[in-house]
Design a protein around this motif. Structure first.
Motif, PDB file in Angstrom:
ATOM      1  N   GLY A  44       0.816  -1.209   0.000  1.00  0.00           N
ATOM      2  CA  GLY A  44       0.000   0.000   0.000  1.00  0.00           C
ATOM      3  C   GLY A  44       0.846   1.255   0.000  1.00  0.00           C
ATOM      4  N   ALA A  45       1.909   1.233   0.774  1.00  0.00           N
ATOM      5  CA  ALA A  45       2.806   2.397   0.833  1.00  0.00           C
ATOM      6  C   ALA A  45       3.493   2.616  -0.505  1.00  0.00           C
ATOM      7  N   TYR A  46       3.944   1.530  -1.148  1.00  0.00           N
ATOM      8  CA  TYR A  46       4.575   1.653  -2.459  1.00  0.00           C
ATOM      9  C   TYR A  46       3.596   2.192  -3.495  1.00  0.00           C
ATOM     10  N   LYS A  47       2.368   1.724  -3.412  1.00  0.00           N
ATOM     11  CA  LYS A  47       1.353   2.171  -4.372  1.00  0.00           C
ATOM     12  C   LYS A  47       1.077   3.664  -4.206  1.00  0.00           C
ATOM     13  N   LYS A  48       0.982   4.128  -2.960  1.00  0.00           N
ATOM     14  CA  LYS A  48       0.752   5.553  -2.703  1.00  0.00           C
ATOM     15  C   LYS A  48       1.926   6.392  -3.189  1.00  0.00           C
ATOM     16  N   GLU A  49       3.144   5.912  -2.928  1.00  0.00           N
ATOM     17  CA  GLU A  49       4.331   6.642  -3.361  1.00  0.00           C
ATOM     18  C   GLU A  49       4.378   6.728  -4.886  1.00  0.00           C
ATOM     19  N   LYS A  50       4.046   5.639  -5.558  1.00  0.00           N
ATOM     20  CA  LYS A  50       4.058   5.623  -7.014  1.00  0.00           C
ATOM     21  C   LYS A  50       3.021   6.598  -7.574  1.00  0.00           C
ATOM     22  N   GLN A  51       1.834   6.625  -6.988  1.00  0.00           N
ATOM     23  CA  GLN A  51       0.797   7.552  -7.430  1.00  0.00           C
ATOM     24  C   GLN A  51       1.245   9.002  -7.250  1.00  0.00           C
ATOM     25  N   GLU A  52       1.878   9.285  -6.130  1.00  0.00           N
ATOM     26  CA  GLU A  52       2.337  10.650  -5.858  1.00  0.00           C
ATOM     27  C   GLU A  52       3.431  11.057  -6.839  1.00  0.00           C
ATOM     28  N   LEU A  53       4.372  10.167  -7.107  1.00  0.00           N
ATOM     29  CA  LEU A  53       5.441  10.475  -8.056  1.00  0.00           C
ATOM     30  C   LEU A  53       4.892  10.667  -9.463  1.00  0.00           C
ATOM     31  N   THR A  54       3.920   9.842  -9.842  1.00  0.00           N
ATOM     32  CA  THR A  54       3.292   9.977 -11.158  1.00  0.00           C
ATOM     33  C   THR A  54       2.561  11.310 -11.274  1.00  0.00           C
ATOM     34  N   ARG A  55       1.877  11.689 -10.206  1.00  0.00           N
ATOM     35  CA  ARG A  55       1.152  12.961 -10.207  1.00  0.00           C
ATOM     36  C   ARG A  55       2.120  14.135 -10.363  1.00  0.00           C
ATOM     37  N   LYS A  56       3.236  14.092  -9.628  1.00  0.00           N
ATOM     38  CA  LYS A  56       4.224  15.171  -9.718  1.00  0.00           C
ATOM     39  C   LYS A  56       4.857  15.228 -11.108  1.00  0.00           C
ATOM     40  N   ALA A  57       5.161  14.060 -11.677  1.00  0.00           N
ATOM     41  CA  ALA A  57       5.762  14.012 -13.012  1.00  0.00           C
ATOM     42  C   ALA A  57       4.788  14.568 -14.051  1.00  0.00           C
ATOM     43  N   ASP A  58       3.519  14.226 -13.945  1.00  0.00           N
ATOM     44  CA  ASP A  58       2.518  14.757 -14.876  1.00  0.00           C
ATOM     45  C   ASP A  58       2.393  16.268 -14.749  1.00  0.00           C
ATOM     46  N   LEU A  59       2.417  16.764 -13.526  1.00  0.00           N
ATOM     47  CA  LEU A  59       2.330  18.202 -13.298  1.00  0.00           C
ATOM     48  C   LEU A  59       3.518  18.923 -13.927  1.00  0.00           C
ATOM     49  N   LEU A  60       4.712  18.379 -13.759  1.00  0.00           N
ATOM     50  CA  LEU A  60       5.896  18.993 -14.359  1.00  0.00           C
ATOM     51  C   LEU A  60       5.849  18.912 -15.892  1.00  0.00           C
ATOM     52  N   ASP A  61       5.326  17.831 -16.431  1.00  0.00           N
ATOM     53  CA  ASP A  61       5.184  17.710 -17.889  1.00  0.00           C
ATOM     54  C   ASP A  61       4.214  18.761 -18.434  1.00  0.00           C
ATOM     55  N   LYS A  62       3.126  18.972 -17.730  1.00  0.00           N
ATOM     56  CA  LYS A  62       2.157  19.976 -18.167  1.00  0.00           C
ATOM     57  C   LYS A  62       2.759  21.379 -18.110  1.00  0.00           C
ATOM     58  N   GLU A  63       3.523  21.653 -17.075  1.00  0.00           N
ATOM     59  CA  GLU A  63       4.156  22.965 -16.971  1.00  0.00           C
ATOM     60  C   GLU A  63       5.225  23.143 -18.040  1.00  0.00           C
TER      61      GLU A  63
END
Length: 63
Positions: free
Chosen positions: A24-43
């Protein structure tokens, strides 16, 4: 022998719970990293990223 089996059973239950918690912790960390990467890609599509942001983006993708 019975005591030994009970201790092993207890250990197995504990380890199963621990594994579920870690997944569960790995899954949450992966989701957070994916969200941050998507945000940086959009910017990056709208403006140039600073060197710090580029380093962060690379670090996230490496992780």
């Amino acid at each position: 022998m019975q005591k030994w089996q009970n201790k092993i059973r207890s250990l197995r239950q504990f380890l199963r719970g621990w594994a579920v918690n870690m997944n569960g912790a790995y899954k949450k960390e992966k989701q957070e990293l994916t969200r941050k990467a998507d945000l940086l890609d959009k910017e990056a599509e709208t403006r140039l990223l600073s060197q710090q942001e580029l380093d962060l983006k690379q670090c996230i993708k490496d992780r």
